[in-house]
Design a protein around this motif. Structure first.
Motif, PDB file in Angstrom:
ATOM      1  N   VAL A   4     -14.377  27.940 -19.804  1.00 38.06           N
ATOM      2  CA  VAL A   4     -14.334  28.916 -20.897  1.00 38.06           C
ATOM      3  C   VAL A   4     -14.126  30.324 -20.364  1.00 38.06           C
ATOM      4  O   VAL A   4     -14.509  30.640 -19.246  1.00 38.06           O
ATOM      5  N   ASN A   5     -13.483  31.142 -21.191  1.00 38.12           N
ATOM      6  CA  ASN A   5     -13.307  32.551 -20.881  1.00 38.12           C
ATOM      7  C   ASN A   5     -13.177  33.312 -22.194  1.00 38.12           C
ATOM      8  O   ASN A   5     -13.408  32.749 -23.259  1.00 38.12           O
ATOM      9  N   GLY A  22      -9.379  29.861 -24.387  1.00 41.15           N
ATOM     10  CA  GLY A  22     -10.707  29.366 -24.032  1.00 41.15           C
ATOM     11  C   GLY A  22     -11.443  28.822 -25.242  1.00 41.15           C
ATOM     12  O   GLY A  22     -12.100  27.780 -25.181  1.00 41.15           O
ATOM     13  N   THR A  23     -11.326  29.504 -26.375  1.00 44.71           N
ATOM     14  CA  THR A  23     -11.953  29.044 -27.613  1.00 44.71           C
ATOM     15  C   THR A  23     -11.328  27.731 -28.073  1.00 44.71           C
ATOM     16  O   THR A  23     -12.034  26.806 -28.470  1.00 44.71           O
ATOM     17  N   THR A  65     -19.229  31.206 -26.909  1.00 47.58           N
ATOM     18  CA  THR A  65     -19.204  29.803 -26.484  1.00 47.58           C
ATOM     19  C   THR A  65     -20.399  29.045 -27.043  1.00 47.58           C
ATOM     20  O   THR A  65     -20.246  27.949 -27.594  1.00 47.58           O
ATOM     21  N   ILE A  88      -9.135  22.681 -20.077  1.00 50.84           N
ATOM     22  CA  ILE A  88      -8.953  24.096 -19.771  1.00 50.84           C
ATOM     23  C   ILE A  88      -7.932  24.690 -20.725  1.00 50.84           C
ATOM     24  O   ILE A  88      -6.952  24.038 -21.076  1.00 50.84           O
ATOM     25  N   HIS A 114     -18.404  28.832 -17.438  1.00 48.23           N
ATOM     26  CA  HIS A 114     -17.754  30.150 -17.364  1.00 48.23           C
ATOM     27  C   HIS A 114     -18.000  30.708 -15.976  1.00 48.23           C
ATOM     28  O   HIS A 114     -19.131  30.729 -15.496  1.00 48.23           O
ATOM     29  N   SER A 172     -10.557  34.429 -23.707  1.00 46.33           N
ATOM     30  CA  SER A 172      -9.269  34.304 -24.401  1.00 46.33           C
ATOM     31  C   SER A 172      -9.343  33.347 -25.589  1.00 46.33           C
ATOM     32  O   SER A 172     -10.263  32.535 -25.710  1.00 46.33           O
TER      33      SER A 172
END
Length: 192
Positions: A56-57, A62-63, A115, A154, A84, A59
Motif C-alpha cells: 500500500v501507498n 494503492g487503494t 488503509t 500491488i 506500507h 496513490s
C-alpha cells in the motif's frame, strides 16, 4: 502453524533494525523508537490457511490494490497482510524544513488511516497491517517469504510517460516485485 509464524514474524520485525541508507531516515529512526506499526484485525486465524500480501501507498493504485486484495482474500479465505514501506514518496521535498518530520509523520498517518479504514469497511476481519522502513520491494518480498504468501498484490500507476520510463528502467516497486519475487504478483491498475 500459520498463527505461530505470524506471531514469530511480528516479534522479529519489532526487534529488527533495518532502514534506508538516507542519513535523514537514519537520524529519524534513532530518535524514534517506533520503527514500524503493527496492527492486527479482529479476525480469528483458526481456519485461515493462506496469506496474501498487498503493498500500500498514498496513490489511487494503492487503494485499488487494497480493494482487490480484500476481494481475493474473501474468495480464498485468506489472511490479508497490508504492508506500507516508508520511503521518499512519503516525505516532503525539502528535508531542511523545520516541519519535515511532522509533515512526514502526517503523510504516513494519512496512508495508515486510509488503509485501515478500507480494511475495516470491507467486512473481512482476517487482516493485519505492517509498516516498515526500507526498500519497498525488498520489504514486501521479505514479508511474503516469511509468511509463505500465496501471492502479492500491488498497485501500478496509470500509464503516463514517467510511469513508463520508470517501468522500463525497472525502477517501480511493481516492476521490481514482478522480476524478483518467487511467487505470483498481481498488478492492479489505478482506475480513472
Amino acid at each position: 502453524m500459520f498463527e505461530r509464524d505470524l506471531r514469530t514474524w511480528s516479534f522479529l520485525v519489532g526487534a529488527a533494525a533495518t532502514g534506508l541508507s538516507s542519513c535523514r531516515y537514519e537520524r529519524h529512526k534513532m530518535t524514534n523508537p517506533h520503527t514500524a506499526h503493527h496492527i492486527d484485525g479482529p479476525g480469528d486465524l483458526g481456519q485461515i490457511t493462506q496469506v496474501l500480501i498487498v503493498g500500500v501507498n498514498a496513490s489511487d493504485a494503492g487503494t485499488c490494490a487494497v480493494q482487490t486484495a480484500v476481494h481475493l482474500a474473501r474468495q480464498l479465505n485468506a489472511h490479508l497482510r497490508a504492508v506500507h514501506v516508508r520511503d521518499a514518496d512519503d516525505t516532503p521535498v525539502d528535508p531542511d524544513n523545520s516541519e519535515w518530520e511532522a509533515d512526514t509523520e502526517d503523510a504516513v498517518a494519512r496512508i495508515r488511516a486510509r488503509t485501515l479504514g478500507s480494511l475495516q469497511q470491507a467486512g473481512w476481519d482476517h487482516w493485519s497491517y505492517r509498516e516498515y522502513y526500507g526498500a519497498a520491494a525488498r520489504r514486501i518480498r521479505e514479508d511474503a517469504d516469511t509468511l509463505d504468501a500465496a501471492f502479492i498484490v500491488i498497485g501500478v500507476p496509470r500509464r503516463d510517460l514517467l510511469a513508463r520510463i520508470g517501468e522500463a528502467l525497472g525502477d517501480t516497486v511493481a516492476a521490481q516485485l514482478i522480476h524478483q519475487a518467487d511467487r505470483p504478483v498481481l498488478s492492479v491498475p489505478a482506475t480513472s
